[in-house]
Design a protein around this motif. Structure first.
Motif, PDB file in Angstrom:
ATOM      1  N   GLY A   1       0.723  -1.187  -0.079  1.00 26.03           N
ATOM      2  CA  GLY A   1      -0.009   0.056  -0.077  1.00 26.03           C
ATOM      3  C   GLY A   1       0.813   1.125  -0.162  1.00 26.03           C
ATOM      4  N   PHE A   2       0.113   2.584   0.103  1.00 26.61           N
ATOM      5  CA  PHE A   2       0.855   3.631   0.154  1.00 26.61           C
ATOM      6  C   PHE A   2       1.826   4.011   1.164  1.00 26.61           C
ATOM      7  CE2 PHE A   2       1.152   8.287   0.958  1.00 26.61           C
ATOM      8  CZ  PHE A   2       1.542   8.773  -0.236  1.00 26.61           C
ATOM      9  N   GLY A   3       3.105   4.202   1.227  1.00 30.16           N
ATOM     10  CA  GLY A   3       4.094   4.562   2.091  1.00 30.16           C
ATOM     11  C   GLY A   3       4.627   3.148   2.573  1.00 30.16           C
ATOM     12  N   SER A   4       4.241   1.929   1.896  1.00 31.31           N
ATOM     13  CA  SER A   4       5.091   0.820   2.236  1.00 31.31           C
ATOM     14  C   SER A   4       6.319   0.709   1.654  1.00 31.31           C
ATOM     15  CB  SER A   4       4.217  -0.334   1.720  1.00 31.31           C
ATOM     16  OG  SER A   4       2.947  -0.582   2.368  1.00 31.31           O
ATOM     17  N   SER A   5       7.430   0.042   2.302  1.00 29.34           N
ATOM     18  CA  SER A   5       8.369  -0.125   1.831  1.00 29.34           C
ATOM     19  C   SER A   5       8.702  -1.211   0.681  1.00 29.34           C
ATOM     20  CB  SER A   5       9.791  -0.553   2.703  1.00 29.34           C
ATOM     21  OG  SER A   5       9.207  -1.836   3.226  1.00 29.34           O
ATOM     22  N   LYS A   6       9.386  -1.273  -0.314  1.00 28.65           N
ATOM     23  CA  LYS A   6       9.580  -2.305  -1.193  1.00 28.65           C
ATOM     24  C   LYS A   6       9.718  -3.518  -0.483  1.00 28.65           C
ATOM     25  CE  LYS A   6      11.736   0.345  -4.844  1.00 28.65           C
ATOM     26  NZ  LYS A   6      12.692   0.718  -5.880  1.00 28.65           N
ATOM     27  N   ASP A   7      10.416  -3.872   0.551  1.00 32.63           N
ATOM     28  CA  ASP A   7      10.259  -4.970   1.445  1.00 32.63           C
ATOM     29  C   ASP A   7       8.939  -5.298   1.739  1.00 32.63           C
ATOM     30  OD1 ASP A   7      13.265  -5.388   1.133  1.00 32.63           O
ATOM     31  OD2 ASP A   7      13.609  -4.290   2.991  1.00 32.63           O
ATOM     32  N   GLU A   8       8.233  -4.450   2.296  1.00 35.70           N
ATOM     33  CA  GLU A   8       7.046  -4.636   2.890  1.00 35.70           C
ATOM     34  C   GLU A   8       5.966  -5.218   1.845  1.00 35.70           C
ATOM     35  OE1 GLU A   8       6.343  -1.094   4.793  1.00 35.70           O
ATOM     36  OE2 GLU A   8       6.694  -1.904   6.622  1.00 35.70           O
ATOM     37  N   ILE A   9       6.246  -4.557   0.295  1.00 33.80           N
ATOM     38  CA  ILE A   9       5.280  -4.976  -0.729  1.00 33.80           C
ATOM     39  C   ILE A   9       5.847  -6.479  -1.112  1.00 33.80           C
ATOM     40  CG2 ILE A   9       4.935  -4.368  -3.134  1.00 33.80           C
ATOM     41  CD1 ILE A   9       5.408  -1.368  -2.276  1.00 33.80           C
ATOM     42  N   TYR A  10       6.975  -6.560  -0.991  1.00 33.48           N
ATOM     43  CA  TYR A  10       7.377  -8.045  -1.517  1.00 33.48           C
ATOM     44  C   TYR A  10       6.950  -9.022  -0.382  1.00 33.48           C
ATOM     45  CZ  TYR A  10      11.009 -11.918  -1.920  1.00 33.48           C
ATOM     46  OH  TYR A  10      11.310 -13.069  -2.084  1.00 33.48           O
ATOM     47  N   TRP A  11       6.940  -8.912   0.860  1.00 31.48           N
ATOM     48  CA  TRP A  11       6.428  -9.517   1.849  1.00 31.48           C
ATOM     49  C   TRP A  11       4.982  -9.917   1.867  1.00 31.48           C
ATOM     50  CZ3 TRP A  11       9.636  -6.491   5.812  1.00 31.48           C
ATOM     51  CH2 TRP A  11      10.706  -6.621   5.746  1.00 31.48           C
ATOM     52  N   GLU A  12       4.214  -8.774   1.425  1.00 34.99           N
ATOM     53  CA  GLU A  12       2.755  -8.939   1.116  1.00 34.99           C
ATOM     54  C   GLU A  12       2.677  -9.983  -0.155  1.00 34.99           C
ATOM     55  OE1 GLU A  12       1.105  -5.235   0.627  1.00 34.99           O
ATOM     56  OE2 GLU A  12       1.411  -4.638   2.694  1.00 34.99           O
ATOM     57  N   GLY A  13       3.273  -9.716  -1.196  1.00 33.31           N
ATOM     58  CA  GLY A  13       3.063 -10.530  -2.243  1.00 33.31           C
ATOM     59  C   GLY A  13       3.491 -12.090  -1.875  1.00 33.31           C
ATOM     60  N   LEU A  14       4.643 -12.375  -0.830  1.00 31.92           N
ATOM     61  CA  LEU A  14       4.907 -13.887  -0.458  1.00 31.92           C
ATOM     62  C   LEU A  14       3.534 -14.184   0.405  1.00 31.92           C
ATOM     63  CD1 LEU A  14       8.619 -13.466   0.571  1.00 31.92           C
ATOM     64  CD2 LEU A  14       7.867 -14.541  -1.341  1.00 31.92           C
ATOM     65  N   ALA A  15       2.865 -13.592   1.242  1.00 32.76           N
ATOM     66  CA  ALA A  15       1.899 -13.798   2.146  1.00 32.76           C
ATOM     67  C   ALA A  15       0.590 -14.308   1.176  1.00 32.76           C
ATOM     68  CB  ALA A  15       1.545 -12.761   2.836  1.00 32.76           C
ATOM     69  N   GLU A  16       0.644 -13.317   0.031  1.00 32.65           N
ATOM     70  CA  GLU A  16      -0.688 -13.825  -1.044  1.00 32.65           C
ATOM     71  C   GLU A  16      -0.397 -15.099  -1.455  1.00 32.65           C
ATOM     72  OE1 GLU A  16      -4.236 -13.369  -2.607  1.00 32.65           O
ATOM     73  OE2 GLU A  16      -3.294 -12.347  -0.845  1.00 32.65           O
ATOM     74  N   CYS A  17       0.991 -15.497  -2.045  1.00 35.47           N
ATOM     75  CA  CYS A  17       1.182 -16.664  -2.643  1.00 35.47           C
ATOM     76  C   CYS A  17       0.763 -17.731  -1.693  1.00 35.47           C
ATOM     77  CB  CYS A  17       2.860 -16.660  -3.229  1.00 35.47           C
ATOM     78  SG  CYS A  17       3.029 -15.684  -4.400  1.00 35.47           S
ATOM     79  N   TYR A  18       1.287 -17.629  -0.579  1.00 34.25           N
ATOM     80  CA  TYR A  18       1.112 -18.594   0.656  1.00 34.25           C
ATOM     81  C   TYR A  18      -0.552 -18.909   0.740  1.00 34.25           C
ATOM     82  CZ  TYR A  18       1.276 -21.147   5.194  1.00 34.25           C
ATOM     83  OH  TYR A  18       1.307 -22.040   6.159  1.00 34.25           O
ATOM     84  N   LYS A  19      -1.321 -18.125   0.814  1.00 38.72           N
ATOM     85  CA  LYS A  19      -2.734 -17.841   1.235  1.00 38.72           C
ATOM     86  C   LYS A  19      -3.465 -18.663  -0.148  1.00 38.72           C
ATOM     87  CE  LYS A  19      -3.426 -14.013   4.367  1.00 38.72           C
ATOM     88  NZ  LYS A  19      -3.853 -12.745   4.335  1.00 38.72           N
ATOM     89  N   ARG A  20      -2.858 -18.232  -1.256  1.00 36.61           N
ATOM     90  CA  ARG A  20      -3.495 -18.823  -2.359  1.00 36.61           C
ATOM     91  C   ARG A  20      -3.064 -20.543  -2.736  1.00 36.61           C
ATOM     92  NH1 ARG A  20      -3.731 -14.253  -7.312  1.00 36.61           N
ATOM     93  NH2 ARG A  20      -4.779 -12.843  -5.878  1.00 36.61           N
ATOM     94  N   GLY A  21      -2.135 -21.009  -1.984  1.00 43.37           N
ATOM     95  CA  GLY A  21      -1.794 -22.267  -1.936  1.00 43.37           C
ATOM     96  C   GLY A  21      -0.562 -22.601  -3.124  1.00 43.37           C
ATOM     97  N   LEU A  22      -0.042 -21.255  -3.423  1.00 40.77           N
ATOM     98  CA  LEU A  22       0.828 -21.534  -4.604  1.00 40.77           C
ATOM     99  C   LEU A  22       2.372 -21.896  -3.954  1.00 40.77           C
ATOM    100  CD1 LEU A  22       0.123 -18.209  -6.488  1.00 40.77           C
ATOM    101  CD2 LEU A  22      -0.653 -20.368  -7.161  1.00 40.77           C
ATOM    102  N   VAL A  23       2.350 -21.580  -2.886  1.00 40.37           N
ATOM    103  CA  VAL A  23       3.632 -22.094  -2.240  1.00 40.37           C
ATOM    104  C   VAL A  23       3.342 -22.808  -0.927  1.00 40.37           C
ATOM    105  CG1 VAL A  23       5.176 -20.523  -3.127  1.00 40.37           C
ATOM    106  CG2 VAL A  23       4.069 -19.829  -1.037  1.00 40.37           C
ATOM    107  N   LYS A  24       4.129 -23.833  -0.529  1.00 39.12           N
ATOM    108  CA  LYS A  24       3.891 -24.393   0.846  1.00 39.12           C
ATOM    109  C   LYS A  24       4.690 -23.621   2.181  1.00 39.12           C
ATOM    110  CE  LYS A  24       2.795 -29.036  -1.255  1.00 39.12           C
ATOM    111  NZ  LYS A  24       2.994 -30.578  -0.959  1.00 39.12           N
TER     112      LYS A  24
END
Length: 111
Positions: A1-24
């Motif tokens: 989101g707005f004001g997030s660091s690149k790291d935080e954006i990356y971590w949100e993407g990793l969390a989304e992949c986990y939630k969608r079952g794309l990664v274990k």
């Protein structure tokens, strides 16, 4: 989101992949203790465990913060995956005075 660091954006993407079952599992590579703890907290907000941190580590390569990183991993329950555990062959006996003497200068200086 707005004001997030690149790291935080990356971590949100990793969390989304986990939630969608794309990664274990979710792991990181070459994170020091501070960044790894931030990542672990960010993932935990999404209910995602940080499983591993891959770092350069060997019996003779426990410098430059590597031991502190291992200690932080232990504290947080994050598994350490060591690369270069045999110090790129140094701890295996691969390199000796005799083996290095048998190489000619062109091998040692080529890029």
């Amino acid at each position: 989101g707005f004001g997030s660091s690149k790291d935080e954006i990356y971590w949100e993407g990793l969390a989304e992949c986990y939630k969608r079952g794309l990664v274990k599992n979710v792991g990181v590579c070459n994170y020091g203790p501070t960044l790894m703890e931030k990542c672990q907290k960010a993932l935990a907000k999404h209910g995602v465990p940080l499983a591993s941190n891959q770092i350069a580590y060997s019996l003779i390569g426990r410098h430059n913060g590597a031991q502190e990183t291992v200690d932080k991993c232990s504290e947080l329950g994050v598994k350490v995956l060591a690369y270069y555990p045999f110090a790129m062959g140094l701890l295996t006996g691969k390199y000796s005075t005799a083996s290095l003497a048998s190489l000619d200068d062109s091998v040692l200086t080529s890029t």
